[in-house]
Design an enzyme around this catalytic site. Structure first.
Site, mmCIF file in Angstrom:
data_model
loop_
_atom_site.group_PDB
_atom_site.id
_atom_site.type_symbol
_atom_site.label_atom_id
_atom_site.label_comp_id
_atom_site.label_asym_id
_atom_site.label_seq_id
_atom_site.Cartn_x
_atom_site.Cartn_y
_atom_site.Cartn_z
ATOM 1 N N TYR A 188 52.442 -30.555 35.684
ATOM 2 C CA TYR A 188 51.116 -30.587 35.486
ATOM 3 C C TYR A 188 50.145 -30.787 37.040
ATOM 4 C CZ TYR A 188 51.863 -31.375 30.585
ATOM 5 O OH TYR A 188 52.393 -31.154 29.278
ATOM 6 N N ARG A 211 54.562 -41.084 37.487
ATOM 7 C CA ARG A 211 55.515 -40.054 37.007
ATOM 8 C C ARG A 211 55.924 -39.080 38.095
ATOM 9 N NH1 ARG A 211 56.242 -38.973 31.283
ATOM 10 N NH2 ARG A 211 58.112 -37.440 31.184
ATOM 11 N N HIS A 262 57.338 -27.502 32.673
ATOM 12 C CA HIS A 262 57.345 -26.876 31.220
ATOM 13 C C HIS A 262 57.712 -25.253 31.174
ATOM 14 C CE1 HIS A 262 56.493 -30.423 29.025
ATOM 15 N NE2 HIS A 262 55.140 -30.545 29.668
ATOM 16 N N GLU A 288 56.269 -32.481 35.571
ATOM 17 C CA GLU A 288 56.469 -31.704 34.328
ATOM 18 C C GLU A 288 55.659 -30.437 34.646
ATOM 19 O OE1 GLU A 288 58.653 -34.542 31.982
ATOM 20 O OE2 GLU A 288 57.146 -34.504 33.647
ATOM 21 N N GLN A 334 62.299 -30.575 16.178
ATOM 22 C CA GLN A 334 61.663 -29.897 15.021
ATOM 23 C C GLN A 334 60.442 -30.340 14.633
ATOM 24 O OE1 GLN A 334 65.894 -29.039 12.933
ATOM 25 N NE2 GLN A 334 64.225 -28.314 11.684
#
Length: 674
Positions: A167, A215, A253, A165, A340
């Protein structure tokens, strides 16, 4: 005989026997930062009781500079270890297993102390990182290893090392963020040195009998991302270094490709895990947009993975696996990937919850206790607020009559499910319909409730929703004007359309009007072409060299708003950019600062700015009004006149943008205290 033999089959990782093949993926909830460790323990224990095979916590910082934000939780002291022990004990008491994710944010850290392989600022953080020297790199490795050792001391069954992601560890892997020329940069053998060393040191710190999940990013979706050959090389090296299992990470991201929003096809990236699996001898876990036990079972049965990671579905329903195992899969509250109440909250610094399950992360303060005195409850309106009220009240022992003028339940959710990219709402409406079959609920559909119909009930709840607001634009005879309800139901609009109002409904209407044919959400190949996603074994990072190739728009659409700001600015924090990009790819012309002068047979007359300058005619075939809503309070007003006490919730209470999250939460809390 179970319907899910592969999903419910046990698996052993590093000597730890898991009861099934489900992994509750890591989510940062903000619970640990509250300091209420009883609340943290209750959250995870509920998911263990619900059957999760292995739970992975939200990311815990290995040190202060690596925290996602200042004050991010970690294991920094004996007190921290004792607090985390409360969590692991609670999970183990329910027969579950839990691993702690160690997440070093690198340049994604939202703080001035952030560090990275190179001093290249992230587009999602305002703080430029400090480039680490040799001693600084050693400190980060040592701190991650120390965090792993402390996790075992705190009772965790292992750790997940976050290497995807975008990181910290991921940042070392690609030239997009690693410009070093020493032994930590340059060729790929050097760039992958850090994650491999971290895994080796973490394994040494924990010993052989703990689960070590790595991961790994299978597709970066950023320029100069990893090639597939590099992904495989890293996977093999991480296995040798001591990983027990590889978990799939998808996209950085900062990538301009959606990866977990509702418009992303279900299991849209599972083919990547399937391709990696034969390359290693340790198990691999597939992830992203997997939200039903049927889909999880299929992926396992066809050999795409050894385990399935589902994160937000465990927010939507803490009993996910238990219900599936008991033959009650239809009762699993579905994750609709709306973001949301989960990711939007996380990235806004709020506590995570769930639109379809307001109890998520609120297990200790939103409790559905059996009613001391069962009551007869009338609920008027079978939209999200009314349905949730009926379900929770019935669960507590009340007898409920649910009225609605429509012949089907769902209210305006039945409009949402018509929008291309929002097909998940079909499942949500189906779930509500299933839960409304409870013995304590009487459905009175196709019936307009009058005040006299509500006599004799102990409690009356008005959830009559909203009606479209009239924006007061002058309309000439012969002009074609439609409400958003008519447009979403498929009324003819012609080939050129002006949409008045650029809130969430306006965007939904525009998306519907420019679409034709199969929704890309239901066809992964179409979706990948639309967003410019290719196979990472063909193009580095999985970005197609020709970029997005969207299907031509079905018609020309103008999306207008009065506010002099960028349309869509107030959409969801993590999904607004997706909606704006999607409409831009469909050539929708978005304008702010527009005045609506009049609607004529030949189109919409507009002007610009506070001085109403530059009047012009938008020659369109129809104008669709999406200019907000008003509460539908006719029945409520009549009850007021008669002095009949009642509760008003959802859109009937506040007619903000169609906000199912607020409506459902308000309904659940009311029903919990009736």
């Amino acid at each position: 005989m179970t319907e899910y033999p592969h999903l419910l089959a046990p698996i052993t990782l590093a000597g730890v026997s898991l009861r099934n093949r489900s992994l509750m993926g890591s989510m940062h909830t903000g619970l640990e930062e509250t300091g209420d460790w009883g609340r943290v323990a209750s959250f995870y224990a509920a998911r263990a009781k619900g059957g999760a095979g292995l739970i992975v916590t939200g990311g815990m910082a290995p040190n202060r500079e690596g925290g996602v934000f200042p004050g991010a939780a970690g294991l920094f002291s004996a007190a921290d270890i004792a607090n985390h022990r409360r969590v692991t004990d609670a999970v183990h008491a329910e027969g579950g297993h839990i691993a702690m994710q160690i997440l070093h944010a690198g340049r994604y850290a939202y703080g001035k102390e952030c560090v990275a392989p190179s001093a290249i600022k992230s587009p999602i953080s305002p703080f430029p990182p400090r480039e680490l020297d040799e001693a600084g790199i050693e400190k980060q490795v040592a701190d991650v290893a120390t965090a792993a050792a402390r996790a075992i001391e705190a009772g965790y069954d292992g750790v997940e090392v976050m290497g995807s992601e975008g990181y910290f560890l991921n940042q070392f892997l690609v030239t997009h963020t690693n410009r070093r020329t020493d032994r930590w940069g340059g060729d790929y053998a050097n760039r992958m040195r850090l994650p491999v060393e971290v895994v080796r040191r973490v394994r040494a710190a924990m010993g052989p009998g703990a689960v070590l999940v790595y991961r790994i990013s299978l597709i970066d979706l950023v320029p100069d991302g990893s090639s597939w050959e590099e992904v495989v090389q890293l996977a093999k090296a991480v296995e040798v270094a001591g990983a027990s299992v590889l978990n799939t990470g998808i996209g950085w991201h900062e990538a301009r490709v959606p990866t977990i929003a509702t418009s992303v096809p279900r299991a849209g990236f599972a083919h990547l895990t399937a391709r990696l699996r034969p390359e290693v001898s340790i198990p691999v876990i597939t992830s992203n947009r997997i939200n039903t036990p049927e889909l999880a079972e299929r992926l396992l049965a066809e050999g795409s993975a050894d385990m399935v990671s589902m994160a937000r579905p465990w927010l939507a329903d803490a009993g996910f696996i238990a219900k599936a195992a008991a033959g009650r899969a239809a009762e699993i509250a579905p994750c609709i990937a709306c973001n949301q109440a989960c990711l939007d909250h996380t990235f806004s610094g709020k506590l995570t919850s769930c639109l379809v399950n307001p109890r998520a992360c609120h297990e200790t303060e939103l409790v559905y206790e059996p009613a001391t005195v069962p009551k007869r409850v009338a609920v008027v309106g079978a939209g999200p607020a009314g349905m949730m009220t009926a379900i929770v009240a019935s669960k507590r022992g009340h007898r409920v009559a649910l009225f609605d003028t429509a012949t089907e339940v769902g209210g305006q959710l039945n409009l949402a499910k018509r929008v291309p990219g929002k097909e998940e709402f079909y499942g949500l409406v189906d779930w509500f319909a299933t839960m409304l079959r409870a013995p304590g609920i009487e459905l009175r559909l196709g019936q307009t409730a009058a005040a006299e119909d509500l006599a004799g009930f102990d409690e009356v709840v008005i959830a009559t929703g909203v009606r479209p607001r009239d924006p007061g634009i002058p309309v000439e005879p012969g002009a074609k004007v439609l409400s958003y309800i008519e447009a979403l139901k498929g009324a003819g609009v012609g080939q050129r359309v002006a949409v008045v109002g650029a809130g969430g409904i306006g965007f939904d209407v525009a998306e519907t009007l420019v679409h034709e044919g199969v929704s890309p959400t239901l066809d992964a190949g179409l979706w990948r072409a639309e967003w410019g996603v290719s196979a990472p074994w063909q193009d580095r990072g999985g970005l197609a060299p020709d970029g997005p190739q969207p299907h031509p728009p079905a018609r020309e659409v103008f999306l207008l708003q009065r506010k002099a700001e960028k349309p869509g600015r107030h959409l969801g924090k993590t999904t607004g950019w997706i909606h704006r990009a999607s409409l831009a790819m469909k050539q929708v012309k978005m304008q702010g600062g527009v005045n609506y002068e009049r609607i004529a047979p030949d189109g919409l007359w507009i002007s610009h700015g506070p001085n109403r300058e530059q009047p012009e005619l938008l020659a369109v075939d129809a104008v669709v009004l999406c200019a907000g809503q008003e509460p539908e309070r006719g029945l409520s007003a009549e009850l007021d006149r008669r002095g009949i006490p009642h509760h008003r919730i959802g859109g009937a209470d506040v007619a903000a943008e169609l906000d199912a999250k607020r409506a459902i939460d308000q309904a659940a809390r009311l029903a919990a205290r009736l």
